[in-house]
Motif scaffolding. Sequence first.
Motif: not given
Length: 259
Positions: A142-161, A163-172
């Motif tokens: 989060l700090k790195k993305t706030s300092q650069t132009n990288e767009i935060i990925s909702p899929s990344v945050l959803q994955f780390v947030n 821990e109950e999911i059994t299957e996951f697909e990083f879409k778009n």
Amino acid sequence: LNEIVTIEATVEVITNSAQQNSGKKEVIDQLRNLKMHINKCGWIEKEGRFLKTWRKRWLVLRGTMLSYYETDEKMVTNKASRGELRLDDTFTVATVYHKDLDKDVVCVESDGRRFLFSVLDQEEQQSWVRCFESKVAVLKYLKKTSQTNEIISPSVLQFVNNEEITEFEFKNTNLSVDSCLCIAPTLAYHSNLTSLSLEGTQLTDECLIELCSAFASNPWLSHLNLRNNKITSNGTRSLVEAFMSPPLLSTSKLLIQNR
């Protein structure tokens, strides 16, 4: 950012930016969930801040706030905690040997403070350490993305947030090295995850290398889709080498799709 910030401040900055520039509700929702979600809680023994005695406490990690209560009931009924430690983007976690107790304890350092605790069950104690390691990775992302132009990925945050999911697909999602560093600690010990698709995420050899040990460390992951990426023979070799480690060679049952 020009100064050390807590995740709450970082989230606020990124949330405002997302509202102004992209309006992506999914990103905003995931950031807010990251703040409020209880990551872990349980009974521990904590060393006193001033009197170095050890007392049983109910420990709660919620977002970037580490709080402890006399009982779990007091947390549930919203009673005031006995103490709190706010985790900033410089916080560290380690297992250290405590001479007086003659055993390893967990040491969390943040905001100029040191927090020592132990758990009777060693497996549960390591679970706390892994949870903190995942938190460190998210804070850095989060700090790195706030300092650069990288767009935060909702899929990344959803994955780390979640821990109950059994299957996951990083879409778009185009996964960068920073986003891979963010998800790696969670991926390594995600005990419910059995299937993961990284198809079409523009995964490079450099990104894959950051994930190799996490793939190999997760005994529950049985299906991995790496199709349609930028992985060369060098990346494939790194993946094979990760699984050829002696402790993993006879236990791994992961099916990898890379074509």
